[in-house]
Write a protein that holds these residues in place. Structure first.
Motif, short mmCIF file in Angstrom:
data_model
loop_
_atom_site.label_atom_id
_atom_site.label_comp_id
_atom_site.label_asym_id
_atom_site.label_seq_id
_atom_site.Cartn_x
_atom_site.Cartn_y
_atom_site.Cartn_z
N GLU A 384 23.11 49.51 88.53
CA GLU A 384 23.53 48.95 89.81
C GLU A 384 22.71 47.71 90.16
N ARG A 385 21.39 47.82 90.02
CA ARG A 385 20.52 46.67 90.35
C ARG A 385 20.76 45.53 89.37
N GLN A 386 21.00 45.86 88.12
CA GLN A 386 21.23 44.84 87.10
C GLN A 386 22.49 44.03 87.41
N GLN A 387 23.57 44.71 87.74
CA GLN A 387 24.80 43.96 88.00
C GLN A 387 24.73 43.17 89.30
N ARG A 388 23.99 43.68 90.29
CA ARG A 388 23.81 42.89 91.51
C ARG A 388 23.06 41.60 91.22
N MET A 389 22.02 41.70 90.39
CA MET A 389 21.25 40.51 90.02
C MET A 389 22.13 39.52 89.26
N GLN A 390 22.93 40.03 88.32
CA GLN A 390 23.79 39.15 87.53
C GLN A 390 24.84 38.46 88.39
N LYS A 391 25.39 39.18 89.34
CA LYS A 391 26.40 38.57 90.21
C LYS A 391 25.77 37.54 91.14
N ASP A 392 24.57 37.82 91.60
CA ASP A 392 23.87 36.84 92.45
C ASP A 392 23.56 35.57 91.66
#
Length: 420
Positions: A384-392
């Motif tokens: 979850e944290r990984q995909q949030r970082m990638q989308k940001d």
């Protein structure tokens, strides 16, 4: 970009698995005979001997009578129980062994007849308070194995799809809705066969091989030039993950709007888990694609976001069966914002099924099963944290460049997933 928080805390198990019974630790003593327990059998800590005895009693034709004082298994008066079958079965019921949990193969008609007959006999016996209700479902172990076999086979087909020569231009795949409304493409791997020449010999991992251009450089003026022999891996992995989701029966019970919402939210996390496990299983500590190319980036933030999910896979030495169950759990996310009530209930039911399978696997095969289960579930929080970082990062660096790119040169699937 403000993203709704939907993290799955590894310590908040009730939210992850509603009503899932989790035992704090492996039992030590058999409640029936006082020996060493091998686990929970019919809802009670018991040894294999008492487990087998209880099952045989329930499906057999025999009734037993104590020749002494009906206290042969009273461990408060003796250290070792007397070998008395009548007292042993009474003790089984007294400590709470549950005949409802009896595992019977419904294809075995003789066994079904005997259990049904035994149900009536027990109802007329001294244990009528423990009425037997036939559980014609397959045993938990067999169900777990079938789930694992299905997911493992699906993963094999997915690997073949990623390594196949099927490589459509991104202009042919016009975004998420187009993919969701089209037939499944995974079977095309058999039609097209493997990509010739993979892994690419000139792209073997070595210190002398320069890393590929960073993503933000490639999108200036459009994506990298299309080649039928070279895949755009972010695009193709997203396509493969969407086709993976479409193979599940529950997915087709969702409304089209819910399908789109779920895919937009879970695709990137599933892609990261797919790429990470595929790389770790090949003994790499960085992302490696089926063609042998290394997923590198000159921007440290991008590189760090790409390898986040590799670290816990290495730390916990995640097995294949754990990986396939974890990915199914990641896909079946009832906490995705804006889902309908129907979708939430359906996804919660599916997630519980795969979560129970993962927990059962951990308890059966790992010394500290519940702790192992908690560690594995914690990987979802990392995803979850990984995909949030990638989308940001995509919003910060890529979206402004995409806005200046001709529409025909945009990889629409990537934009649909990242812009969510």
């Amino acid at each position: 970009m403000d993203e709704p928080s939907c993290s799955n805390s590894p310590v908040d198990l009730p939210e992850i698995i509603p009503q899932l019974k989790v035992y704090a630790e492996r039992p030590k003593d058999c409640f029936v005979c006082g020996g060493s327990a091998s686990g929970y059998h019919y809802d009670v800590p018991a040894c294999n001997g008492c487990k087998t005895f209880f099952r045989r009693y329930v499906i057999s034709k025999r009734l037993f009578t104590c020749k002494l004082n009906d206290d042969c298994f009273d461990l408060s008066t003796r250290d070792v129980p007397v070998k008395c079958r009548a007292c042993r079965i009474n003790k089984c019921f007294a400590v709470g062994m549950n005949p409802h949990a009896l595992e019977v193969d419904k294809t075995n008609t003789d066994c079904l007849k005997e259990v049904t007959k035994r149900k009536n006999m027990i109802g007329n016996d001294a244990v009528n308070e423990k009425q037997l209700v036939l559980n014609s479902l397959e045993s938990m172990e067999n169900k777990i194995q079938k789930i694992a076999d299905m997911l493992t086979y699906l993963e094999l087909k997915l690997d073949q799809f990623r390594a196949s020569s099927y490589n459509p231009h991104w202009a042919e795949v016009r975004g998420l809705e187009f993919v969701l409304n089209s037939t499944n493409r995974i079977s095309l791997a058999d039609k097209f066969g493997p990509m010739p020449g993979w892994p690419l010999l000139d792209n073997n991992l070595s210190p002398s091989r320069p890393p590929p251009l960073s993503h933000e450089k490639l999108v200036i003026g459009g994506p990298p030039p299309y080649s039928p022999k070279k895949k755009h891996w972010l695009y193709f992995n997203m396509l493969a993950t969407i086709e993976y989701a479409k193979t599940f029966m529950f997915f087709h019970e969702l409304l089209p709007r819910d399908q789109l919402i779920l895919i937009r939210y879970t695709t990137l996390a599933c892609v990261n888990l797919l790429v990470s496990f595929s790389s770790v299983s090949k003994k790499y500590d960085t992302a490696v694609h089926p063609d042998g190319t290394l997923q590198m980036h000159r921007n440290q933030e991008y590189y760090s976001s790409n390898v986040m999910s590799i670290i816990p896979l290495i730390r916990y030495q995640v097995q294949q069966i754990e990986y396939v169950l974890l990915k199914a759990i990641c896909l079946c996310n009832p906490a995705v914002p804006d889902l309908s009530k129907h979708a939430q209930l359906l996804l919660a039911e599916e997630r519980q099924k795969y979560s129970e399978a993962l927990l059962d696997h951990c308890i059966r095969n790992i010394g500290n099963g519940p702790s192992r289960f908690t560690d594995l579930i914690g990987i979802i929080d990392v995803l979850e944290r990984q995909q949030r970082m990638q989308k940001d990062l995509h919003l910060l660096y890529i979206a402004p460049l995409v806005a200046k790119t001709p529409k025909d040169n945009i990889v629409q699937i990537i934009e649909d997933v990242m812009d969510s």
